[in-house]
Design an enzyme around this catalytic site. Sequence first.
Site, PDB file in Angstrom:
ATOM      1  N   HIS A 155       4.166   1.928  -8.740  1.00 15.99           N
ATOM      2  CA  HIS A 155       5.140   2.816  -8.815  1.00 15.99           C
ATOM      3  C   HIS A 155       4.610   3.776  -9.624  1.00 15.99           C
ATOM      4  O   HIS A 155       3.589   3.526 -10.346  1.00 15.99           O
ATOM      5  CB  HIS A 155       6.437   2.187  -9.371  1.00 15.99           C
ATOM      6  CG  HIS A 155       6.967   1.081  -8.677  1.00 15.99           C
ATOM      7  ND1 HIS A 155       7.528   1.466  -7.334  1.00 15.99           N
ATOM      8  CD2 HIS A 155       7.120  -0.248  -8.697  1.00 15.99           C
ATOM      9  CE1 HIS A 155       8.222   0.283  -6.970  1.00 15.99           C
ATOM     10  NE2 HIS A 155       7.718  -0.581  -7.535  1.00 15.99           N
ATOM     11  N   ASP A 175       0.763  -9.244  -5.130  1.00 12.53           N
ATOM     12  CA  ASP A 175       1.975  -8.565  -4.928  1.00 12.53           C
ATOM     13  C   ASP A 175       1.662  -7.227  -5.742  1.00 12.53           C
ATOM     14  O   ASP A 175       2.614  -6.793  -6.333  1.00 12.53           O
ATOM     15  CB  ASP A 175       3.344  -9.404  -5.446  1.00 12.53           C
ATOM     16  CG  ASP A 175       4.567  -8.787  -4.975  1.00 12.53           C
ATOM     17  OD1 ASP A 175       4.545  -8.061  -4.158  1.00 12.53           O
ATOM     18  OD2 ASP A 175       5.501  -9.198  -5.362  1.00 12.53           O
ATOM     19  N   ASN A 217       9.607  -8.337  -9.251  1.00 14.80           N
ATOM     20  CA  ASN A 217      10.678  -9.425  -8.652  1.00 14.80           C
ATOM     21  C   ASN A 217       9.797 -10.282  -7.770  1.00 14.80           C
ATOM     22  O   ASN A 217       9.164  -9.768  -6.759  1.00 14.80           O
ATOM     23  CB  ASN A 217      11.696  -8.641  -7.515  1.00 14.80           C
ATOM     24  CG  ASN A 217      12.668  -9.495  -7.052  1.00 14.80           C
ATOM     25  OD1 ASN A 217      12.804 -10.540  -7.605  1.00 14.80           O
ATOM     26  ND2 ASN A 217      13.230  -9.185  -6.072  1.00 14.80           N
ATOM     27  N   LEU A 275       0.756  -1.220   0.121  1.00 13.58           N
ATOM     28  CA  LEU A 275      -0.122  -0.112   0.129  1.00 13.58           C
ATOM     29  C   LEU A 275       0.782   1.320  -0.140  1.00 13.58           C
ATOM     30  O   LEU A 275       0.446   2.249  -0.247  1.00 13.58           O
ATOM     31  CB  LEU A 275      -0.897  -0.207   1.209  1.00 13.58           C
ATOM     32  CG  LEU A 275      -1.939  -0.962   1.201  1.00 13.58           C
ATOM     33  CD1 LEU A 275      -2.792  -0.893   2.418  1.00 13.58           C
ATOM     34  CD2 LEU A 275      -2.975  -0.834   0.061  1.00 13.58           C
ATOM     35  N   ARG A 276       2.176   1.148   0.251  1.00 11.16           N
ATOM     36  CA  ARG A 276       3.265   2.021   0.067  1.00 11.16           C
ATOM     37  C   ARG A 276       2.931   3.317   1.036  1.00 11.16           C
ATOM     38  O   ARG A 276       3.551   4.432   1.053  1.00 11.16           O
ATOM     39  CB  ARG A 276       2.917   2.782  -1.247  1.00 11.16           C
ATOM     40  CG  ARG A 276       3.301   1.832  -2.627  1.00 11.16           C
ATOM     41  CD  ARG A 276       4.677   1.201  -2.342  1.00 11.16           C
ATOM     42  NE  ARG A 276       5.025   0.403  -3.514  1.00 11.16           N
ATOM     43  CZ  ARG A 276       5.839  -0.482  -3.827  1.00 11.16           C
ATOM     44  NH1 ARG A 276       6.391  -1.014  -2.688  1.00 11.16           N
ATOM     45  NH2 ARG A 276       6.111  -1.146  -4.776  1.00 11.16           N
ATOM     46  N   HIS A 297       9.742 -13.981   1.487  1.00  7.87           N
ATOM     47  CA  HIS A 297      10.108 -13.455   0.185  1.00  7.87           C
ATOM     48  C   HIS A 297      11.505 -14.044  -0.007  1.00  7.87           C
ATOM     49  O   HIS A 297      12.697 -14.093   0.607  1.00  7.87           O
ATOM     50  CB  HIS A 297      10.239 -11.857   0.237  1.00  7.87           C
ATOM     51  CG  HIS A 297      10.978 -11.312  -1.025  1.00  7.87           C
ATOM     52  ND1 HIS A 297      10.617 -10.444  -1.862  1.00  7.87           N
ATOM     53  CD2 HIS A 297      12.322 -11.436  -1.331  1.00  7.87           C
ATOM     54  CE1 HIS A 297      11.477 -10.064  -2.642  1.00  7.87           C
ATOM     55  NE2 HIS A 297      12.459 -10.823  -2.319  1.00  7.87           N
ATOM     56  N   ASN A 299       7.474  -2.988   3.785  1.00  9.48           N
ATOM     57  CA  ASN A 299       8.577  -2.023   3.142  1.00  9.48           C
ATOM     58  C   ASN A 299       8.091  -0.706   2.930  1.00  9.48           C
ATOM     59  O   ASN A 299       8.178  -0.030   1.861  1.00  9.48           O
ATOM     60  CB  ASN A 299       9.327  -2.717   2.012  1.00  9.48           C
ATOM     61  CG  ASN A 299       8.260  -2.901   1.010  1.00  9.48           C
ATOM     62  OD1 ASN A 299       6.960  -3.041   1.214  1.00  9.48           O
ATOM     63  ND2 ASN A 299       8.914  -3.259  -0.169  1.00  9.48           N
ATOM     64  N   HIS A 348       5.044 -15.154  -3.397  1.00  9.57           N
ATOM     65  CA  HIS A 348       5.169 -15.069  -4.724  1.00  9.57           C
ATOM     66  C   HIS A 348       6.001 -16.321  -5.633  1.00  9.57           C
ATOM     67  O   HIS A 348       7.019 -15.752  -6.199  1.00  9.57           O
ATOM     68  CB  HIS A 348       5.599 -13.615  -5.282  1.00  9.57           C
ATOM     69  CG  HIS A 348       6.580 -13.292  -4.255  1.00  9.57           C
ATOM     70  ND1 HIS A 348       7.687 -13.588  -3.934  1.00  9.57           N
ATOM     71  CD2 HIS A 348       6.583 -11.918  -3.548  1.00  9.57           C
ATOM     72  CE1 HIS A 348       8.316 -12.881  -3.279  1.00  9.57           C
ATOM     73  NE2 HIS A 348       7.722 -11.777  -3.031  1.00  9.57           N
TER      74      HIS A 348
HETATM   75 ZN   LIG Z   1       8.544 -10.060  -2.213  1.00  2.56          ZN
HETATM   76 ZN   LIG Z   2       5.877  -7.870  -2.196  1.00  5.09          ZN
END
Ligand SMILES: [Zn+2]
Ligand SMILES: [Zn+2]
Length: 434
Positions: free
Chosen positions: A311, A307, A280, A65-66, A180, A96, A233
């Site tokens: 951006h 995922d 990724n 969600l940034r 991950h 992140n 993922h």
């Molecule tokens: Zn990841």
């Molecule tokens: Zn991710």
Amino acid sequence: MTESLLIKNVQVNSPADGIFMQGDILIKNGLVAAVGENLSDDSANIIDGTGLTALPGLVDIHVHLRDPGFTYKEDIITGCQSAAAGGVTAVCCMPNTKPATDSPEVIKYILEKAQNAAARVHPVASISKGLCGEEMTDFAALKAAGAVGLSDDGRPVENGRMMLDALVKGNENGLKVVSHCEDLAIINGGIMNEGEYSRQLGVKGMDRASEDSVTAREIALAAASGTPVHICHVSTKGSVELIRDAKRRGVHVTGETAPHYLFFTDEKLLSRDALRYRMNPPLRTAEDREALIEALMDGTIDAIATDHAPHSVEEKQNFEEAPNGVVGLETSFSACYTKLVLERGMSLEHLVMLMSVNPAKIMNIQGGSIAVGKPADIALMDLNCVWKVDPEKFHSKGRNTPFDGSSLAAKPVMTLLEGKVVYKDNERNWGENK
Ligand SMILES: [Zn+2]
Ligand SMILES: [Zn+2]
């Protein structure tokens, strides 16, 4: 005053409840009050569900969600609007952010901002402070603040000892560890799948062993500690085979894959289009794609998650330098319905397990059911329409989708969160509602 909503003449498909019928759904005060034939309620607002299918709201357990920190890419409100437009009523958001989701304060910020959002938000907290892989976060405090899981997603946990400790302590605190899987030393600056096309382009590749070796490590650690682990993922045939074997041996491992891996291969990178095709893990080969589809069909992979990684268009311009990731919330159901149900003959029931029931179970969160008494989190789908993906119409701030211009079958047309309409497709003719 009781607020009632009555969805009439809808096809209901809720495998967790064993409900497969043509009928009505009555909602009162945000909860499912009845599912059956010829229901009536004089005070209810009516939604004509003719021609539509009602599913338990989709649950997407891997979303970026940034927010906080990168709200020019996405924020909690727009990310949840994007979810609602995709029939998704619950998301797990990855840590992140900036600051990283490594403290109760950040969890509190996310949950407060999400209170009036169009989807339920479940934060995944980071395993290490600042995702630096050095000092572990306070799992008990993060759980108490409302975290539902743990991950350093965006990065791997490089130190195996730390991952083992995270699995054990996460399990003690009721927090699922989601991994991950990536060995950064093998990646060594690679930007796409290592193979024929990376060589043709003359760019550094990401060998599939970078993913498989860490998938193997996580499985070994889960087996050694007797604790569950969830693999994010999954993109390779190798990881699929490792998970299949581990499940056969009784290891508590679950896995997810994303819709783009079911459609596209690394050949797409010949376009040098980072906006649409760089993520990724990267798009892999046709062999990997087929292995993933088979793994979904046979139950090796338990869940589909997007995922979703928005951006800005600007930062995605340079092929070599662009950040990884594509958005997915508004195309995931349609893409999976098209690929798995229409092309491969998967039952709709099975798809609902993969996109709603199983993900809710994996993260131990609300969802996957429209039984009486449960929150009315419902997605209404038009399975008979075909539509063309236009990123300019997305509710997300992100336009970075590999499905740009694709024709997909099935469309989410209305989404209810606790009985409240949080999304309605205004291009559809809804007739005269009461
Ligand atoms: Zn990841
Ligand atoms: Zn991710």
